[in-house]
Design an enzyme around this catalytic site. Structure first.
Site: not given
Length: 470
Positions: A13, A16-17, A80, A233-235, A294, A405
């Site tokens: 959010a 990005g990479r 998400g 979903h990144d998670t 969350n 992070g």
């Protein structure tokens, strides 16, 4: 395992990479492209610039192919809930809203008053302002003609998969973030779709991760490269990369803009107490459950730094800030990181100050003071989430594994260990990208399964363990 080179498109959010991974006797990762991401406000609403994101994705994949000519595949993961409404040709028929848009507040309040218990029992997802269900219900109510214009709803990783492969599919892990998936199966909940007045024809039965979608099309430089549906979903991707103890007992923490605290399970965590604790029964790419909670994460610090007009720009500057914050005394009053006031305040520092004054606390004097306050508050929030899971499941967690992070922030990790009373093991790895890549390696036969990937990965990782202390 054999050598295989794949590219992970990891869209967050705030950034990005594109990361290339080579897996064989040893794991090699290289970030070939990184870019910022931000939503834009137009009138009273917030939108993503998906055209710019797609341009950045293409730029990153070109660099990946130039540097790694034997690139075999690409997979996309993303945050998400957000989506693209398209027609049969895949053209956008409606702007792509950002999840922090306040347009869902009326629906949020209405669901809280009536129907929430029934929807939670059907979907296992609590009532949160960013849910896709509330977003789509608002669009249908405010713009009824959209039901004639749109023929498919693709969540953002699904949409980028379509742009790459030409194939429209809904992947299971990203589908599970929507409050529209049947918690007891792997298809959409008819009850939820009817409740929110969302056309069921917008969706197809979700596919599992590790599915080959076909070669990249319309992108000459990537001719012959496969598109693979990874945990969208990144998670879910980040959790896949956790080198967890096969015997269980590990709680997972993916620490970034949000703090996502959860674990893997063969069944959902449901019931009135789970609903009260806002347990979200999201899914793994393989179809299992990831009960999690969350809470607001390092968004608190990122937004507070905006109010100071400065932020660390180098590793050395970050080390200096955390070191200074560590020397500050522990605040007597902490933030309630579940307070919705921190979702999207006009000014985060002012919101924190007001919250502290309301609860008898005193605002910090400088950025280091706020950093200490935020790390301590998040640590307590992580510990509270762990204890609630233990109470509702009967499980006893032996340690917390942290990636993202926040794993690089030793003060945050130590505060979490202190509050939780269990060791925190921090892995400074690109967890989300690694989970994304693992799915590709499994799909292409370079790795047997997720358990084999985790075992191989665990032997190569360096971890820092933070023991609880006063």
């Amino acid at each position: 395992m054999r050598n295989l080179t794949c590219a992970a498109v990891d869209l967050g959010a705030t950034s990005g990479r594109v990361i290339v991974g080579v897996w064989g006797k040893e794991l090699k990762l290289k970030e070939v492209h990184r870019f910022t991401n931000v939503f834009h406000s137009l009138g009273q609403h917030d939108y993503w610039d998906v055209a710019r994101l797609w341009d950045e994705v293409r730029t990153g994949l070109r660099k990946a192919k130039e540097q790694f000519p034997n690139l075999a595949s690409v997979g996309v993961d993303c945050w998400g809930v957000d989506y693209a409404l398209v027609n049969d040709a895949g053209r956008l028929v409606y702007p792509t809203h950002a999840y922090r848009d306040n347009r869902t507040q009326a629906g949020l309040k209405a669901l809280a008053k009536s129907g929430l218990e029934r929807i939670y029992a059907a979907t296992g997802i609590p009532n949160v302002f960013y849910n896709s269900s509330l977003q789509l219900a608002e669009v249908v109510a405010q713009c009824p003609a959209v039901t004639d214009l749109a023929t498919r709803c693709l969540f953002l990783p699904d949409y980028f998969n379509f742009l790459l492969s030409g194939r429209m599919e809904n992947e299971l892990s990203i589908a599970s973030t929507t409050q529209l998936l049947d918690v007891h199966g792997k298809d959409w909940s008819r009850e939820a779709l009817e409740f929110f007045h969302i056309p069921p024809q917008w969706f197809t039965p979700p596919i599992l991760a590790n599915t080959k979608l076909g070669p990249v099309r319309g992108f000459e430089e990537l001719k012959g490269v496969q598109t693979i549906a990874v945990p969208g979903h990144d998670t879910a991707s980040a959790f896949d990369a956790m080198p967890a103890d096969p015997a269980g007992g590990d709680l997972y923490l993916s620490s970034g803009t949000w703090s996502l605290v959860g674990f893997e399970s063969d069944k959902p965590v449901l019931g009135p107490e789970a609903l009260k604790a806002r347990v979200a029964n999201e899914r793994t790419g393989q179809g299992g459950y990831r009960p999690l909670t969350n809470i607001v994460g390092l968004w608190l610090l990122e937004q507070t730094m905006l109010n100071f007009g400065t932020r660390p720009k180098t590793h050395e500057e970050w080390v200096a800030l955390i070191s200074t914050a560590e020397k500050r005394p522990r605040p007597s009053v902490l933030l309630d990181v579940n307070d919705p006031v921190f979702g999207k305040p006009p000014a985060m520092r002012a919101a924190i100050d007001a919250h502290l004054k309301k609860n008898g606390g005193k605002p910090p004097a400088d950025l280091a003071g706020y950093t200490r306050l935020i790390c301590e508050s998040l640590g307590r929030g992580h510990a509270d989430a762990m204890r609630k899971f233990e109470k509702r499941t009967g499980k006893k967690f032996k340690r917390i594994l942290i990636v993202g992070g926040g794993a690089k922030n030793w003060l945050l990790a130590q505060c979490t260990a202190n509050a939780a009373g269990v060791p925190v093991v921090a892995y400074e790895l690109e967890g989300t990208a690694l989970g994304n890549l693992a799915s590709q390696w499994i799909a292409l036969g370079a790795c047997k399964n997720r358990a084999a990937f985790r075992a191989h990965l665990a032997a190569t990782l360096k971890a820092t363990t933070y023991q609880p202390r006063e």
